[in-house]
Motif scaffolding. Sequence first.
Motif, short mmCIF file in Angstrom:
data_model
loop_
_atom_site.label_atom_id
_atom_site.label_comp_id
_atom_site.label_asym_id
_atom_site.label_seq_id
_atom_site.Cartn_x
_atom_site.Cartn_y
_atom_site.Cartn_z
N GLN A 177 -7.78 10.29 0.44
CA GLN A 177 -6.64 11.16 0.12
C GLN A 177 -6.32 11.20 -1.38
OE1 GLN A 177 -5.04 13.22 2.44
NE2 GLN A 177 -6.90 12.63 3.53
N LYS A 178 -7.26 10.71 -2.19
CA LYS A 178 -7.12 10.79 -3.65
C LYS A 178 -5.85 10.13 -4.17
CE LYS A 178 -9.99 14.21 -2.34
NZ LYS A 178 -10.14 14.63 -0.93
N ARG A 179 -5.48 9.03 -3.53
CA ARG A 179 -4.33 8.29 -4.04
C ARG A 179 -4.68 7.52 -5.31
NH1 ARG A 179 -0.92 5.05 -0.22
NH2 ARG A 179 -2.28 3.37 -0.93
N LEU B 264 -5.06 4.39 -5.45
CA LEU B 264 -4.29 3.14 -5.43
C LEU B 264 -5.10 2.11 -4.65
CD1 LEU B 264 -0.80 4.67 -4.51
CD2 LEU B 264 -1.55 3.90 -6.77
N PHE C 273 -5.95 4.71 4.74
CA PHE C 273 -6.85 5.72 5.31
C PHE C 273 -8.27 5.18 5.48
CE2 PHE C 273 -3.50 7.86 2.94
CZ PHE C 273 -2.98 8.70 3.91
N THR D 39 0.79 -1.23 0.00
CA THR D 39 0.00 0.00 0.00
C THR D 39 0.83 1.28 0.00
OG1 THR D 39 -1.92 1.09 0.96
CG2 THR D 39 -0.37 0.14 2.54
N ASN D 40 1.97 1.29 0.65
CA ASN D 40 2.76 2.53 0.69
C ASN D 40 3.98 2.49 -0.20
OD1 ASN D 40 1.17 4.13 2.44
ND2 ASN D 40 1.83 2.87 4.17
#
Lengths: 200, 572
Positions: free
Chosen positions: B233-235, B237, B244, B57-58
Amino acid sequence: MDRRTVIKNLALVIGGAALLPSCLHDSGKASIALKKIKVSADQEKFLADVAETIIPKTDTPGAKDLHLHLFVLKMVDDCFSKKDQDAFMAGLDKLSKEAESRFSKPFGQCSQAQRESLLNELDHKQMAFQKAQYAQGKKSKREVPADDMLAFYGITKGETVFGYTYSKYFMTKQIVYELVPGRYNSYFPVKNLKANIKHG
Amino acid sequence: MANLNVDSAKQRTYDAIIIGSGMSGGWAAKEFTEKGLNTLMLERGRDVKHNINYPTTNMYPWEFEHRGEVPYDIQQANPVISRCYAFKEDAMHFFVKDTEHPYIQDKPFDWIRGYQVGGKSLMWARQTQRWSEYDFEGPARDGFAVDWPIRYKDIAPWYSYVEKFAGISGNKDGLDNLPDGEFLPAFPLNSVENYFSKFVSSNYPGRNVISARCAHLSVPQPIHIQQGRVQCQKRVLCQRGCPFGGYFSANSTVIPWALKTGKLTLRPYSVVQEVIYDDKKGKATGVRVMDAQTKQVIEYYAKVIFVNAAAINTNLVLLNSKSQRFPNGLGNDSGVLGKYVAFHNYSARISAEYDGDMEWTTDGRNPAGGGYMPRFRNVKKQETGFLRGYAAGFSAHRGMDTDSSGVGKGLKDNLANPTLSNWKVGSHMMAETIPKETNTLTLDTSKKDDWGVPLLKFNIAYDDNDAKMKQDYFEQMTEMFTKAGFKNIQTNDSKQAPGLDIHEMGGARMGNDPKTSMLNKWNQMHACNNVFVTDGACMTSTSTQNPSLTYMALTARAVDYAVSEMKKGNIA
């Protein structure tokens, strides 16, 4: 030195002697572990010189600094068919010989201008090939030309550029990739665009 | 299991068993446990805990070994899953590989699966639209399948109920063919999406392009904070799992909520072989499970059983649940189990360019993906040569043009200095398909998988109605695009097999008549009143909306009914 090592070394000497004529410049293996393709240190060095010609070191890092040639090898090893891998390897040797016969010295010892002139010839052909593929509706970058030398160049160019634009360096210093944008502006004036941020 | 004593059987007894932990199973768990029932949720795959088991995820793009690409050998060995748009290096661990769980394709069917806690709710596309009255009345009006036993008014309050909890972003658009819901603020259309929206509504009465409604927390409410989720957060992904909790997944939302009650037992690695029907008691008494790791066969018991294994696997479990009373599968008096399977036809796309609005672009990413065009064909009456219609996605964006020709310093400079392109616009079709008796799922009579379950055979195909509708989509979109001033219009018929839409439905359909359907208006089996099906298998018809929101609402509604029936002693 124990007996086993002696025998092994002897075998190496004999084997090496047998291989020497056809493999004069073979001075070991590639510097990364590869599962399928067999790449010698010399072939790796040649590939590194090609990648460095594509993305040269300037006041910013070049292909060698970013290990892009190793990324190319990794991708060829993992993400291409056997047929494409064979074409890549055959094309690598052909282009190496072509450079040597044209400039009477190894590719790596040629001037940047000489190296660029050779690669640009291939680049024109590769661009034309891609355009034709696109016109036929084939958008995959995995379409590889039939000619070995062009196949090698096409794969190397594509993966070098891919590796460069997806490198940490490029994505943090050139066009910044944001993992967490935290925003969506649906109306954003073009005049406010920052060149160094990947918008969207 | 004669060798186990009474105490052991007691330990394996619950009030409710839920088969499956995805979109609908997750909701069933929340509803049952909130109502105080001891609930067992069975999942055939591994556990995926929110924020703990999201390994990618990150990760930044350069941290992926192949920068996002799926290696060649994996693609070659797994052609079906490799065709799925989300099967990329960042999320491929959440998808079932062809080689791991084979099935038999009498006709090609791309079966996309996620075998883990949360199921496909982890990787879904998060589009959420309500059905309207025009959708529920479809089969009765147009004379296909059977009449839905419910209408919009039956499900509307349950849509509201699940929307508030899940968090759905959207505008109140006031369209009777796509009812409004309980919305968080919408993600707005961009300038060209807005331009096309205005163009369409002013030139084509009855047609609209709205902000896509999606399960993202644009502005979280106290209930969402209470769930441990924060603003999206508009990632974009999402398929990796969201740290979040910005979008709804069973993992981030309903499963932790259910666990907090202390009433939920979640058992991963539990492959359900069948629902146990007791011929003497005249009801289902539990389920037989094979532990995927130890291969031990265990029985669990409960008063009520919810089958939420995802549409196709729910058919499989029911077909494989044979007893004296139900020799052809649980509850299958009608003989319709495994038949009338349908899906959404996603095989058509169109793209174009637009040279207007060059002073605008976008910044950041849009989790909603852009615009949504509700079905406009045959909505209020039959008006074309085909039945039903299609919804369509519509989005516009400006890409970056990069001159990647040549080599050397010039190339390097060009790569670092792309130029903004004109607007690229695109649309994809989401078409209703007509459930047919000949579209079937059956059990293979000889081949079984490693868990003792027969392999499933697919016999599902497009028909002439699908072809006519696709033609109409191309014609109508081309006309609208042309009149709107878009250029370089290109249509694309992907010719993909059914299944890649990942909206498979039916096989255990709802209906009023036990002779022609499996489930009643409460998603309860006509012939076995303590078994419910609230995933895609229950769908009488498909309409055009992304179905997950409807599964959530049907599930919450069915649990509410089941518990009230248990209290009355009608289910014991």
